[in-house]
Design a protein around this motif. Structure first.
Motif, short mmCIF file in Angstrom:
data_model
loop_
_atom_site.label_atom_id
_atom_site.label_comp_id
_atom_site.label_asym_id
_atom_site.label_seq_id
_atom_site.Cartn_x
_atom_site.Cartn_y
_atom_site.Cartn_z
N UNK A 18 35.37 36.78 52.56
CA UNK A 18 35.92 37.82 51.68
C UNK A 18 36.84 38.78 52.43
N UNK A 19 36.45 39.11 53.65
CA UNK A 19 37.23 40.10 54.39
C UNK A 19 38.50 39.52 55.01
N UNK A 20 38.43 38.31 55.52
CA UNK A 20 39.54 37.76 56.30
C UNK A 20 40.28 36.62 55.63
N UNK A 21 39.60 35.88 54.77
CA UNK A 21 40.22 34.69 54.19
C UNK A 21 40.18 33.49 55.12
N UNK A 22 39.56 33.66 56.29
CA UNK A 22 39.47 32.53 57.22
C UNK A 22 38.53 31.47 56.66
N UNK A 36 37.69 33.72 44.14
CA UNK A 36 37.51 34.81 43.18
C UNK A 36 36.77 35.98 43.82
N UNK A 37 35.78 35.70 44.67
CA UNK A 37 35.07 36.78 45.37
C UNK A 37 36.05 37.59 46.22
N UNK A 38 36.85 36.87 47.00
CA UNK A 38 37.80 37.57 47.87
C UNK A 38 38.80 38.38 47.06
N UNK A 39 39.32 37.78 45.98
CA UNK A 39 40.30 38.48 45.15
C UNK A 39 39.70 39.75 44.55
N UNK A 40 38.48 39.67 44.02
CA UNK A 40 37.86 40.82 43.39
C UNK A 40 37.59 41.94 44.38
N UNK A 43 40.92 43.50 45.55
CA UNK A 43 41.50 44.32 44.48
C UNK A 43 40.80 45.67 44.37
N UNK A 44 39.49 45.67 44.55
CA UNK A 44 38.76 46.94 44.51
C UNK A 44 39.20 47.87 45.64
N UNK A 45 39.33 47.31 46.85
CA UNK A 45 39.80 48.09 47.98
C UNK A 45 41.21 48.60 47.72
N UNK A 46 42.07 47.70 47.28
CA UNK A 46 43.47 48.04 47.02
C UNK A 46 43.58 49.16 45.99
#
Length: 254
Positions: A18-22, A36-40, A43-46
Motif C-alpha cells: 500500500x505504501x510503496x507499490x513494490x 484498490x487498497x493502495x488507491x484508497x 487517495x485518503x492521504x492525498x
C-alpha cells in the motif's frame, strides 16, 4: 488475541504494498484487488494534505505534488492518530528531505509552515487565560496576552505575496498567528522587529509599555524617538482591538 507469525507477516507485506507499490507475494484470491487498497489509502492521504495545504497544492506542479505525496506515503512517519495533525508530519518530512532545494523553490518550507501553523493554532488545546480588565492605560498598565498563539519567523514573505514572487524578497519576517477568543478564527498579524521585541517583553517580563521603552532607551545608543513611541502605542492598541492582547492586568484586592 495475538496474531500468529503468518498473519503478522502478511499484514506487513500488505502495508508495504500500500505504501510503496513494490511487488509483494500475498496469498489472496484476487491479486488485482490489492491495487484498490493502495488507491484508497493514497487517495485518503492525498485529499487530507490537499485540504491542509491548498496554496502549496496550487503553486506546485502536478508532478512535484505527486512526488511529495508518494514519497511521504512510502517513507514518512505519522506520529499522531488525529488525521489533521498529519500535516505537521508532512511539513517536517519536506523540510528534512530538502525538497525546496530539489524543486528549486526556496520558499517552499516557509509556505508549508505558514499553512501548517494555521492548522496547529486552530486545533491547539485551550490554554487557561489570566483574569483581565477590558479598560486601562495603554502606556502604563501591564497587558494580558492571548496565550493561544504561535510567533514564527519566515525568510520568504509568503504571507504577504504570492509564493513565486518572494524569491527576491528574502529577509526576516515575523508572523503572529493566534486564535480569536470569541469566534475561534485563526488570525494573522505581520510584526515589525521592534514590535516583536515589545511583544516578547510583555509576554516574558510582564512589563508595561512605558517600562519597556524606558529600558530600551537606557540600553540603546539611539533612544526611541517620539514617532516610534506613538507607533508602539498604536501597535498595542491594534493588538487589543484584534484580541491578540486580551486586556489589562487585574490586581486582586484582599
Amino acid at each position: 488475541m495475538l496474531y500468529n507469525k503468518q498473519t503478522y507477516h502478511a499484514e506487513k507485506l500488505l502495508v508495504e504494498w500500500c505504501r510503496t507499490g513494490n511487488p509483494v507475494e500475498l496469498n489472496v484470491t484476487r491479486q488485482d484487488g490489492l491495487k484498490q487498497y493502495r488507491r484508497l489509502f493514497r487517495n485518503n492521504i492525498h485529499n487530507t494534505l490537499v485540504q491542509s495545504f491548498p496554496i502549496a497544492f496550487e503553486v506546485l506542479t502536478e508532478d512535484e505534488w505527486s512526488q511529495l505525496i508518494d514519497d511521504f506515503f512510502a517513507t514518512g512517519k505519522v506520529t499522531d492518530g488525529r488525521v489533521w495533525l498529519m500535516a505537521g508530519n508532512f511539513y517536517e518530512f519536506v523540510v528534512v528531505n530538502e525538497y525546496a532545494a530539489i524543486f528549486n523553490k526556496p520558499w517552499l518550507d516557509d509556505l508549508l509552515l505558514f499553512e501548517w501553523v494555521e492548522i496547529e493554532v486552530h486545533t491547539m488545546n485551550d490554554i487557561p487565560k489570566e483574569h483581565f480588565l477590558t479598560s486601562g492605560d495603554l502606556f502604563n498598565d501591564i497587558i494580558e496576552i492571548n496565550p493561544e498563539y504561535r510567533l514564527i519567523t519566515l525568510e520568504y514573505p509568503v504571507h504577504l505575496y504570492a509564493a513565486e514572487k518572494t524569491v527576491e524578497k528574502k529577509g526576516s519576517y515575523f508572523l503572529l498567528v493566534y486564535r480569536h477568543p470569541e469566534n475561534f478564527k485563526v488570525k494573522f498579524s505581520n510584526l515589525h522587529p521592534l514590535a516583536v521585541v515589545v511583544f516578547e517583553k510583555i509576554r516574558l517580563e510582564r512589563k508595561s509599555l512605558k517600562q519597556i521603552i524606558d529600558e530600551m532607551d537606557a540600553l540603546q545608543e539611539t533612544p526611541i524617538d517620539d514617532t516610534q513611541k506613538l507607533e508602539l502605542q498604536s501597535f498595542v492598541k491594534q493588538m487589543l482591538e484584534e484580541k491578540a492582547f486580551l486586556g489589562f492586568k487585574s490586581y486582586y484586592k484582599n
